[in-house]
Design an enzyme around this catalytic site. Structure first.
Site, mmCIF file in Angstrom:
data_model
loop_
_atom_site.group_PDB
_atom_site.id
_atom_site.type_symbol
_atom_site.label_atom_id
_atom_site.label_comp_id
_atom_site.label_asym_id
_atom_site.label_seq_id
_atom_site.Cartn_x
_atom_site.Cartn_y
_atom_site.Cartn_z
ATOM 1 N N ASP A 122 0.857 -1.187 0.000
ATOM 2 C CA ASP A 122 0.000 0.000 0.000
ATOM 3 C C ASP A 122 0.892 1.237 0.000
ATOM 4 O O ASP A 122 1.773 1.377 0.854
ATOM 5 C CB ASP A 122 -0.900 -0.005 1.236
ATOM 6 C CG ASP A 122 -1.943 1.092 1.191
ATOM 7 O OD1 ASP A 122 -3.012 0.861 0.609
ATOM 8 O OD2 ASP A 122 -1.685 2.188 1.745
ATOM 9 N N ASN A 130 -2.612 12.759 -4.766
ATOM 10 C CA ASN A 130 -3.809 13.028 -5.565
ATOM 11 C C ASN A 130 -4.363 14.420 -5.293
ATOM 12 O O ASN A 130 -4.743 15.156 -6.207
ATOM 13 C CB ASN A 130 -4.898 11.990 -5.254
ATOM 14 C CG ASN A 130 -4.850 10.802 -6.193
ATOM 15 O OD1 ASN A 130 -4.258 10.870 -7.270
ATOM 16 N ND2 ASN A 130 -5.479 9.714 -5.801
ATOM 17 N N HIS A 135 -5.539 13.799 -9.958
ATOM 18 C CA HIS A 135 -5.706 12.358 -10.171
ATOM 19 C C HIS A 135 -4.928 11.838 -11.380
ATOM 20 O O HIS A 135 -4.563 10.652 -11.410
ATOM 21 C CB HIS A 135 -7.192 12.038 -10.330
ATOM 22 C CG HIS A 135 -7.952 12.159 -9.049
ATOM 23 N ND1 HIS A 135 -7.943 11.182 -8.074
ATOM 24 C CD2 HIS A 135 -8.728 13.158 -8.556
ATOM 25 C CE1 HIS A 135 -8.687 11.566 -7.047
ATOM 26 N NE2 HIS A 135 -9.171 12.763 -7.314
ATOM 27 N N ASP A 139 -2.599 8.639 -11.217
ATOM 28 C CA ASP A 139 -2.712 7.498 -12.146
ATOM 29 C C ASP A 139 -1.355 7.154 -12.763
ATOM 30 O O ASP A 139 -0.999 5.974 -12.907
ATOM 31 C CB ASP A 139 -3.717 7.812 -13.256
ATOM 32 C CG ASP A 139 -5.159 7.791 -12.758
ATOM 33 O OD1 ASP A 139 -5.384 7.327 -11.616
ATOM 34 O OD2 ASP A 139 -6.058 8.242 -13.499
ATOM 35 N N ASP A 165 -4.630 2.384 -4.291
ATOM 36 C CA ASP A 165 -3.160 2.286 -4.330
ATOM 37 C C ASP A 165 -2.675 1.008 -3.661
ATOM 38 O O ASP A 165 -1.539 0.946 -3.176
ATOM 39 C CB ASP A 165 -2.537 3.516 -3.657
ATOM 40 C CG ASP A 165 -2.968 3.658 -2.206
ATOM 41 O OD1 ASP A 165 -4.112 3.299 -1.894
ATOM 42 O OD2 ASP A 165 -2.164 4.126 -1.374
#
Length: 255
Positions: A122, A130, A135, A139, A165
């Site tokens: 994680d 973000n 975003h 990505d 994530d």
């Protein structure tokens, strides 16, 4: 719910996709049926005996077209099935695809008696990236992490994106000490991941947990145990940072 909708969409696409070649086959069959009816007429009513040869030729053509149609449909079904278990962003297995593979791995492990490890990763403070950079930047970072993971595992290992994530890796048949070495390599690769966005260098780090399985666990138990290990690492990391921060703010006075 999202996965059910995805499968429904795949089925709808498969049901409504009719190619020009399939229409062609229907026309051939229709024409062939007409010729058969003419061929079955009494000999005195058949004007041209070559109609029999035409019917046979069309029969062979119809069989060939039918085989081609079946082959195309099988390939299309396989392609749509692959899309239904693939994460669109990273091209790794999505949660559904990964859990399916995890179940198969555990069944195989139970039969063979050879265990392995489930690793869950994680990213730390991904939400902050973000929120600050958007975003699209997030990505792109997920794609770089996915590519980095691919370089650090064997071809026989399975990688998936469970969502957001969070990533997971199945290391089947790998001894515990080698799993530890592999996790260190992954941690180091992510730590040194070069990621820039709009002239900003963004540091990346991750919390990684693991659970060594024997094949007797259910897939849900294994996921939960590996998750707990990962969150324990994340909690310890955050606690250590708070202690360091507190020490750094301490003032010493001489009386």
């Amino acid at each position: 719910m999202g996965e059910i909708k995805s499968l429904a969409t795949v089925k709808q696409r498969a049901d409504r996709e009719i190619s020009i070649d399939e229409v062609k086959l229907d026309n051939i069959i229709s024409h062939f049926s007409g010729l058969i009816e003419r061929v079955n007429l009494p000999p005195t009513q058949i004007s041209d005996r070559t109609e029999v040869e035409k019917a046979l030729s069309l029969a062979l053509l119809a069989m060939t077209e039918a085989e081609k149609r079946i082959d195309r449909q099988q390939k299309r079904i396989k392609q749509l099935e692959k899309l239904s278990v693939t994460d669109e962003l990273t091209k790794l297995l999505n949660r559904r695809g990964f859990l399916t593979q995890l179940k198969r791995t555990l069944s195989s492990s139970k039969r063979s008696g050879v265990g392995g490890s489930l690793v869950i990763l994680d990213l730390d403070r991904f939400k902050n990236i973000n929120d600050r950079y958007g975003h699209i930047a997030g990505d792109k970072l997920l794609q770089k992490v996915a590519n980095s993971l691919k370089l650090k595992v064997r071809d026989s290992d399975t990688i998936g994106r469970l969502g957001g994530d969070e990533f997971a890796i199945i290391l089947a048949g790998l001894p515990s000490c080698m799993v530890s070495n592999r996790i260190e390599e992954i941690q180091d690769a992510i730590k040194h991941l070069h990621f820039e966005w709009e002239n900003h260098k963004i540091g990346v780090c991750a919390s990684i947990g693991r659970y060594d399985y024997s094949g007797t666990e259910t897939y849900t138990e294994l996921i939960n145990l590996a998750d707990l290990s990962m969150y324990d690492k994340k909690l310890k990391k955050n606690t250590d940072k708070k202690i360091v921060s507190t020490i750094g703010q301490t003032r010493f006075y001489t009386l």
